[in-house]
Design a protein around this motif. Structure first.
Motif, PDB file in Angstrom:
ATOM      1  N   LEU A 165       0.783  -1.166   0.013  1.00  0.00           N
ATOM      2  CA  LEU A 165       0.205   0.105  -0.020  1.00  0.00           C
ATOM      3  C   LEU A 165       0.727   1.319  -0.014  1.00  0.00           C
ATOM      4  O   LEU A 165       1.800   1.492   0.841  1.00  0.00           O
ATOM      5  CB  LEU A 165      -1.007  -0.157   1.220  1.00  0.00           C
ATOM      6  N   ILE A 170      -1.882   9.964  -5.375  1.00  0.00           N
ATOM      7  CA  ILE A 170      -3.249  10.602  -4.971  1.00  0.00           C
ATOM      8  C   ILE A 170      -3.528  11.975  -5.509  1.00  0.00           C
ATOM      9  O   ILE A 170      -4.777  11.972  -5.972  1.00  0.00           O
ATOM     10  CB  ILE A 170      -3.730  10.632  -3.493  1.00  0.00           C
ATOM     11  N   SER A 216      -8.424 -14.528  -9.513  1.00  0.00           N
ATOM     12  CA  SER A 216      -9.517 -13.675 -10.234  1.00  0.00           C
ATOM     13  C   SER A 216      -9.340 -12.271  -9.596  1.00  0.00           C
ATOM     14  O   SER A 216      -9.044 -11.936  -8.403  1.00  0.00           O
ATOM     15  CB  SER A 216     -11.005 -14.015  -9.490  1.00  0.00           C
ATOM     16  N   ALA A 217      -9.131 -11.211 -10.508  1.00  0.00           N
ATOM     17  CA  ALA A 217      -8.723  -9.983 -10.050  1.00  0.00           C
ATOM     18  C   ALA A 217      -9.595  -8.661 -10.490  1.00  0.00           C
ATOM     19  O   ALA A 217     -10.562  -8.974 -11.133  1.00  0.00           O
ATOM     20  CB  ALA A 217      -7.289  -9.841 -10.751  1.00  0.00           C
ATOM     21  N   MET A 218      -9.100  -7.696  -9.862  1.00  0.00           N
ATOM     22  CA  MET A 218      -9.907  -6.433  -9.991  1.00  0.00           C
ATOM     23  C   MET A 218      -9.030  -5.455 -10.106  1.00  0.00           C
ATOM     24  O   MET A 218      -8.031  -5.334  -9.197  1.00  0.00           O
ATOM     25  CB  MET A 218     -10.891  -6.246  -8.823  1.00  0.00           C
ATOM     26  N   THR A 219      -8.998  -4.290 -11.143  1.00  0.00           N
ATOM     27  CA  THR A 219      -8.086  -3.323 -11.085  1.00  0.00           C
ATOM     28  C   THR A 219      -9.183  -1.849 -11.194  1.00  0.00           C
ATOM     29  O   THR A 219     -10.171  -2.084 -11.699  1.00  0.00           O
ATOM     30  CB  THR A 219      -7.199  -3.164 -12.291  1.00  0.00           C
ATOM     31  N   GLU A 220      -8.320  -0.827 -10.963  1.00  0.00           N
ATOM     32  CA  GLU A 220      -8.885   0.522 -11.007  1.00  0.00           C
ATOM     33  C   GLU A 220      -8.084   1.524 -11.191  1.00  0.00           C
ATOM     34  O   GLU A 220      -6.872   1.493 -10.805  1.00  0.00           O
ATOM     35  CB  GLU A 220      -9.810   0.819  -9.610  1.00  0.00           C
ATOM     36  N   PHE A 222      -8.026   5.351 -10.566  1.00  0.00           N
ATOM     37  CA  PHE A 222      -8.894   6.303  -9.976  1.00  0.00           C
ATOM     38  C   PHE A 222      -8.795   7.709 -10.641  1.00  0.00           C
ATOM     39  O   PHE A 222      -9.811   8.240 -10.722  1.00  0.00           O
ATOM     40  CB  PHE A 222      -8.610   6.593  -8.740  1.00  0.00           C
ATOM     41  N   ALA A 242      -4.646   0.685  -8.530  1.00  0.00           N
ATOM     42  CA  ALA A 242      -5.101  -0.190  -7.691  1.00  0.00           C
ATOM     43  C   ALA A 242      -5.578  -1.735  -8.396  1.00  0.00           C
ATOM     44  O   ALA A 242      -5.973  -1.642  -9.456  1.00  0.00           O
ATOM     45  CB  ALA A 242      -6.061   0.102  -6.789  1.00  0.00           C
ATOM     46  N   SER A 244      -6.389  -5.687  -6.882  1.00  0.00           N
ATOM     47  CA  SER A 244      -6.435  -6.747  -5.983  1.00  0.00           C
ATOM     48  C   SER A 244      -6.762  -8.181  -6.579  1.00  0.00           C
ATOM     49  O   SER A 244      -7.531  -8.039  -7.701  1.00  0.00           O
ATOM     50  CB  SER A 244      -7.843  -6.486  -5.066  1.00  0.00           C
ATOM     51  N   PHE A 245      -6.433  -9.243  -5.885  1.00  0.00           N
ATOM     52  CA  PHE A 245      -6.859 -10.347  -6.286  1.00  0.00           C
ATOM     53  C   PHE A 245      -6.798 -11.464  -5.623  1.00  0.00           C
ATOM     54  O   PHE A 245      -6.162 -11.399  -4.465  1.00  0.00           O
ATOM     55  CB  PHE A 245      -6.012 -10.970  -7.482  1.00  0.00           C
ATOM     56  N   GLU A 258      -3.139  -7.455  -2.518  1.00  0.00           N
ATOM     57  CA  GLU A 258      -3.839  -5.975  -2.743  1.00  0.00           C
ATOM     58  C   GLU A 258      -2.635  -5.292  -2.952  1.00  0.00           C
ATOM     59  O   GLU A 258      -1.931  -5.058  -2.023  1.00  0.00           O
ATOM     60  CB  GLU A 258      -4.812  -5.594  -1.654  1.00  0.00           C
ATOM     61  N   THR A 260      -1.933  -0.788  -4.037  1.00  0.00           N
ATOM     62  CA  THR A 260      -2.740   0.465  -4.390  1.00  0.00           C
ATOM     63  C   THR A 260      -1.628   1.522  -4.292  1.00  0.00           C
ATOM     64  O   THR A 260      -0.604   1.644  -3.490  1.00  0.00           O
ATOM     65  CB  THR A 260      -3.764   0.747  -3.761  1.00  0.00           C
ATOM     66  N   TYR A 262      -2.863   4.456  -3.675  1.00  0.00           N
ATOM     67  CA  TYR A 262      -4.138   5.395  -3.298  1.00  0.00           C
ATOM     68  C   TYR A 262      -4.455   5.039  -1.568  1.00  0.00           C
ATOM     69  O   TYR A 262      -5.614   5.377  -1.374  1.00  0.00           O
ATOM     70  CB  TYR A 262      -5.289   5.314  -4.236  1.00  0.00           C
ATOM     71  N   ALA A 263      -3.619   4.341  -0.963  1.00  0.00           N
ATOM     72  CA  ALA A 263      -4.005   4.071   0.539  1.00  0.00           C
ATOM     73  C   ALA A 263      -3.516   5.230   1.134  1.00  0.00           C
ATOM     74  O   ALA A 263      -2.356   5.029   1.743  1.00  0.00           O
ATOM     75  CB  ALA A 263      -3.524   2.803   0.787  1.00  0.00           C
TER      76      ALA A 263
END
Lengths: 381, 381, 381, 381
Positions: A165, A170, A216-220, A222, A242, A244-245, A258, A260, A262-263
Motif C-alpha cells: 500500500l 493521489i 480472480s482480479a480487479m483493477t481500477e 482512479f 490499484a 486486488s486479486f 492487494e 494500491t 491510493y491508500a
C-alpha cells in the motif's frame, strides 16, 4: 571472467535502482570480505552523458557509456546490470545474453509474460549466470520466514495474504510519464501497481508458499487523465492505480493480494501473513527488522504472537552487521543479493530468483491483468 | 450474617468508586451464579440526601442514610464498603470494625502509615473479614502475570519497574479540593500521586515481587497555587503532582517507579515490567487484555516478546465472560474482587489484599514521601 | 406497551447471545438512568425446561417458557428478542411481528436473502419496532469512525478492507452441528463464516461506506468431513470455512473482505480500514478501545497514524462509563444497542440497523455465496 | 590539511566502533557527493599487525601502524579517530591534539570526569577540530525530536525519562575483561552501564532538554565475580551491571534514567520520552525509523499518539537515502556524523557534540556514580 576473480560490472540506468545496486556492489567488499569474487564498477551507461558522468563520479564507476549496446560490446564487462525502465529490459537482457554477459535484471522481468518469456529463452540459450532483483527476499526477517516455513513448523498452509500500500499518486495534478515518473506510463511500465508492487508480493509468495494455480482480479484507475510530462498534453492514464486479486495455491491454500498507490497514510506498507495449521507468520516492511510469529505449540495460557527482532548474529545475514538490537535498513537487501550472487560464482550454484524463477511472477501478473480485464477467473497451471 | 447467605452491603460514598463497586456487586450474580453468598444492596450513605436518593435509584439500593454512623449501627448491614475520600477511611473503618461489620475499604488505607496502622489494629482486634480495593490485581492479564511468576518461570529477578502516567491536572486553572477534586487537596487525600497512583503500582509490585527494603524518592508540585473550590481562594497546593522513586526489593532486585499527572498524552497509563533471569513480563493498562511475555527458553532465532491476548477460557477469570478474542474492561476487576470476596466467605479464607497486606503499601508510600522530603534514602525493613 | 414505560422482554434462546443481550438489558438501568423506558426481563424461552430455569435464575427472568409460540402469545411481553440458531429466526420473527410484538433479532437476519426478505416484509407489514444485533457498530471506536466519515474528513473514498480471522475450527476432530456447534451445520446456520463473520464486516462497511454494487468471491471448506454431534456419523461439511471477496462500492471505492476460522493465532481479529483522499481510519477488535486515524492535513514532517484511545467523556458513549484511559469491553456494545433501542421508543425514531437495513447485508452475503459457487462476478444494484 | 580537500583519517582501534566509523567514512562520498571535503582512509592502527592488516584490507585503509604514537606523528594524517577501549582515550586524544591533529573520539570521553577534563583542556589549547561519537543524535527520528522541541511545540517541560536496556551479560559464565569484553573490566572501561549506555541517554537528554542540576543514583553488580580473560582467575567484578538515577533539569523538569544489561528480552532498547505542557515525544531504538508524537492541539476527540515513520525526503537526513517508507539502520547515524563533520570543515562551524559539550555528560556520569557510592543526592550546577 577477469583474472583476480574480479566481477566487472556494467550498469545500465542511473535512477533509484541504479543507486541501490551500486551501493550493494560497494559495500559487499566490507561486509563479506572472505568472498573470492569482488565486484568492480567498470562502467555505467545513461543516455545523457552529463548524467552518466555525475553518477560515475558519485559511485566510483571507472568509465561511462551513453549507448547501452556499446557497453554490452565491451570486453572488460563481465556482467550487465539492467536498471532501466521496464520497456528496455527485454532488448537489453537478450542482447547481453547473446554477448555472453551475465545478466542481473531489475524486476519485473518485462512488461508482459510474452516479453519475459523471450528473455528467459535467450538467457537459457546463452547459459549465462543471471538473477532478478526481487530484493525483499533477502531482508533478514523475510529470509527467516522462509527458514521457518522450510522447517515444516507451519504444517498444512491455509492462508496467504499480502498487501503493498502506497499513497504517492493521489494528487490528481501529478503528471504521468517521463523523468522520474515512467512508472505511471503504461507503455513504458507495462502496468501500474501490478508490475511494480504486486510483483514483489507475488515473488515472495511463490518463494514461501509455492505456485499459484488460479486467480480472480480487479483493477481500477482512479484518476483517469493526467498531463504527460513528455507531450505536455492531458492524456488518458493507462496504468492500474490499484489491483486486488484472490487466488488458490497448488498446496491448497487461499491467497488474497492487494496493491494500491491510493491508500492514504501508507508510504510503502508491504505486509504479508501466512497461516498454517500449527503456526503463523507476519511481516511488515515499515518495521523491517521484525518478524511476528505465532506458535500453537506454546503452552496454552501463554500463547501469543512473538515479535522477533531479527538482529542477532544467528539470524539470517545478521552476523555481517552490528550487534543484537541494532537494526539494518532497506538497502541491505541489495547488499545481500550481491553477496549471494558473488557466492554463486564461487560455488557454481544459482542466485535466486533466476530469470526462469522470476518468469512465474510475470505469469501470475499477466493472469491477474487478464482476469481483471475479462472479469473472470484465469487458470495458470 | 443474614440467613440465605445474603451479604447485605452498606456503601458509604457515591462517587466514582461507589459506582465501580456497585456495578461489581450487581454483576457477580450473573457471572458467578454458583456462589452461595450473594451481595444485597441494602443501603447507601451520602451526606446529601438527594444525592444518596439518586444513587440508590440508579443502582438499586434498598434504602439510604445521610449519617454513616447510622448506617454502621444498622442490624441489617453485614459489610461496610468505604468509598469516601481518604480522610474518612480510618474513622469509618475503625467504627465499622468495632461494630462487628466486615469492611471493604477503597485504597489507600489512609492518608499516612500511622493512620493506616490504626485501622489494621482495629480490624484485627475485631476479627472481621476485610479487603482493600486494589482492583488491578484482578485484571486477568495481571493475575496471569502473578501465576507465571509463581510458577518460577522467571528465575532470579533483576528488575521491576512501574509507571502510572496521567495528564489531567496540567491546566493551571483547574481548581483544587471540593466536589470531584478532593484528590488535589492534601488535607483530604494525604498526598497526591503517591497515595492515588503509586499506591496501585506498589501494591502490584509487593504482590508480584515481594517486599521493598529501601527507597529514595523525589516529588514535585508543578503548579504551586490553585483556587480552592471550597474557600474560593487561591491557596498553596499541598499535594505531589509527580513522584519518582528508586528502591531495592528483599529478593535483591532493583525497582524504579514513577507517577505523575503531567505526562501529556497519557490518560491512565499504568505499566509494569519485571525482568528475570529466564523470562520477562510487561503489562499496560491502556491495553489491559494483553500481557507481554518473553521466554528465554524459546528457540534461539525465534525468541521474541509474545503478545498474549488474555481472553481464553483457561486464562484467569475468563471462563466467566465471552469467547476467545473478546475483551473485557476496567470495571471487571471490581467484579472479580467482589466474586473473590464472596468466595472467601464460603471457603473461610481471606480476600487479598487484606488490611494487613495493604498496610505494607502505605508503609512504602510513607517512606517514599519521607525520603522525598528529606532527600535521603529510607529503610523500611 | 406496559404502563410505567416498562419494556417487557421475552428472550428466545439461552446461548452465548442470550447472555450478551441479558447483560445489556440489566446494565442499561445503571448506566443510562435518565431513560424513560426500562427493560423488564419477563420471560426466557428454551426447549429444555431445566436450561430455561437455570438461565432465568442466573439472569433474573421472571418466568420461563419451553415453547416459543407460547411466549409470543403472552400479553405481558412487549418485545421478542431472538437468540436462536439462524434457522429459527424467520419463523419466530414473522410470528412475533404478526402478534404485534417488537422484534430484536440476532444477526444475520436469516440463512438466505429470500428467507430474510420474508422477515422484512412481515415486520414492515406489522409496523412494529425492530432492530438487528449488529453490535459492533456501537463500540465507541467504531461509532467514532462513523462520525469522522460523516464529517467529510476523508474526502473521496478509494479503499475499504475488512477481515474477520479466527482459528477455532482447525482441529479436524471438532465435531459439527448440535449443542454449541450449530454454526458448523449448514442446514442450521445457512452458511459458515459468510453469515457468521463476514456479515459483521459487511454491516459495518455498508454503514460506513454505502452500498456494494458488485462482488467476486471465493470460498473453501478445508476439512471436508466431520462427525455430526446429533447423528454420530461422519458427514460432509456443508459450510464455508473461509470466504474472501472483492467488490465495488456505489461511491466508486474498491472493497476487499476476508473471513476464516483457519487463521492460526487469531481469536476474533475483526479489523477494518478505510482510505480516503484526505484521511484514513483503521480499527481492530482485539484492541477495541482504540481507533487509528491518519490525517493528511497534519504538518508535513509530523504526519503519522494517530492511536486514539477512545475512552474520553466526549467520545461516543464514553460519558456513561469511567474516566479517561479506562477501557470498556465487547459486552458494552450490546448495552449501547439496548440503550439506543430504549431511546428510540422515547423519541419515536428507529434503532439501526432495522430489519430493512440489515437485509442489505443478507443481500451481499447471498451474492458472495452465489459468486463463489458460480466463479463469476455478481451484480447487486 | 591536504590539498584537494581531502581529510586524511588515521583510525586507532579495529573493534566494533572501528567498523562503524570506517563504514561512515566510505559511504559519505556516495550519499553526500556535493561536499568539498572527502575522507581518505590513510591508516589504521592496532597493536597486532595481522589484525591491523586484515582490517585495512577489509575497509581499504592505505597503510597500517601498530604503535599509535607513530600514527599521530605522521604528516599525512589530518584527523585521528579514537576507537580504542576507554582507558586509552585521554592519552591518545591529548597527544593527537598536541600534534595538531583533529580528533574524533568514541564516547564516553574518558573513564572519569577528571580524565575527561584533561582531554577538553588539551583540545581547546590546541584549537583543533573535534567531535565525540554520540551517534544517536543523528538518527533522523532523534534529530526530528530535537527540531520539534526547538520549535517550542512542547511548551513547558515536565518530564524526561530514558532507558537503555540490554540482556547480554546475564550468563554468570561470561568472562570479564580482555578481547571483546573490555566493557566489563572497570579498570579499562571506567564504569559499566553508566559510561557505556547511560552516557548515550544523558547526551541525548542534555541536547534535548538542557542541563541536569542534581542527581540521586543507585547501582548494582548482580554477578559479583567472573573469570577474567587475561588472568584466567576468578576476580571481583568492578563495574555496575545496572544503574538508575533520578534528577532535576535546569528547566524545572524531572528526569528518570535507567540502564542495565540484565533486562531479559531487550537487546538494545534505548527509549526516551519527553512530556511537555502542549505535546510529548517518544522514541525507541528497536524501531529507529519511527517517532511518536502527541499534540494536545489536535481536535479533542481525535487526539492520539502519532506514529511518524521518519522516511520522507523533508525529514532530517532522509533526502539522502531512498524513497518514503524505506527505512535506514543504526549505521547511518555514523554516516550522518561524518557528513556533518565534513560540512563543519567547509563552513567553519563545529560538529556537535564537541569535547567541551560531551564533557557535561561525563560530569553527570561522575555525579551519578558518586551519588550511588555515597547514597546521597549530588549537585552538578
Amino acid at each position: 571472467m577477469a583474472t583476480n576473480k574480479e566481477l566487472r560490472i556494467g550498469l545500465i540506468g542511473c535512477g533509484f535502482m541504479g543507486r541501490t545496486h551500486s551501493n550493494g556492489y560497494l559495500r559487499v567488499k566490507n561486509f563479506f570480505p572472505e568472498q573470492q569474487y569482488k565486484p568492480v564498477l567498470k562502467a555505467v551507461c545513461a543516455r545523457t552523458e552529463s548524467k552518466a558522468r555525475a553518477f560515475a563520479d558519485q559511485w566510483g564507476y571507472e568509465s561511462i557509456e551513453t549507448d547501452w549496446k556499446k557497453l554490452i560490446a565491451r570486453d572488460d564487462i563481465d556482467a550487465v546490470d539492467i536498471c532501466t525502465p521496464n520497456d528496455m529490459h527485454a532488448e537489453i537482457a537478450i542482447a547481453a545474453a547473446e554477448a555472453g554477459k551475465m545478466v542481473l535484471c531489475e524486476k519485473p522481468l518485462a512488461r508482459t509474460y510474452e516479453e519475459s518469456l523471450g528473455m528467459v529463452n535467450a538467457i537459457e540459450k546463452a547459459g549465462v549466470k543471471n538473477t532478478v532483483w526481487y530484493n525483499y527476499r533477502r531482508l533478514p526477517a523475510v529470509t527467516l520466514a522462509k527458514q521457518i516455513i522450510d522447517s515444516g513448523k507451519l504444517g498444512r498452509i491455509f492462508h496467504y495474504r499480502a498487501n503493498f500500500l502506497q499513497d504517492w499518486t493521489i494528487n490528481a495534478n501529478l503528471p504521468q510519464g517521463g523523468e522520474g515518473l515512467w512508472r505511471m506510463d503504461a507503455a513504458v511500465a507495462g502496468s501500474g501497481v501490478t508490475g511494480d508492487l504486486l510483483s514483489h508480493c507475488i515473488d515472495t509468495a511463490l518463494w514461501l508458499n509455492g505456485s499459484i494455480t488460479t486467480v480472480s482480479a480487479m483493477t481500477e484507475t482512479f484518476v483517469k487523465e493526467r498531463v504527460h510530462q513528455l507531450t505536455g498534453n492531458v492524456q488518458p492514464v493507462g496504468i492500474d492505480d490499484a489491483c486486488s486479486f484472490m487466488c488458490r495455491f497448488k498446496n491448497g491454500s487461499l491467497g488474497l493480494f492487494e496493491s494500491t498507490r491510493y491508500a492514504r497514510g501508507h508510504k510503502a506498507l508491504y505486509t504479508f501473513e501466512i497461516n498454517g495449521e500449527n503456526a503463523s507468520i507476519r511481516w511488515d516492511l515499515h518495521d523491517l527488522n521484525r518478524l511476528e510469529f505465532f506458535d500453537n505449540a506454546d503452552q496454552s495460557v501463554l500463547k501469543g504472537w512473538r515479535s522477533i527482532h531479527v538482529t542477532d548474529g544467528d539470524q539470517p545475514y545478521m552476523n555481517r552487521w552490528w550487534v543484537p538490537g541494532l537494526g539494518i535498513g532497506y538497502e541491505h537487501s541489495f547488499v545481500h543479493q550481491v553477496a549471494d550472487f558473488m557466492q554463486s560464482l564461487e560455488t557454481g550454484g544459482s542466485c535466486s530468483p533466476t530469470f526462469r524463477e522470476a518468469l512465474e511472477t510475470n505469469q501470475v501478473c499477466q493472469a491477474v491483468l487478464d482476469s481483471a480485464a475479462e472479469g473472470a477467473w484465469k487458470t495458470i497451471h
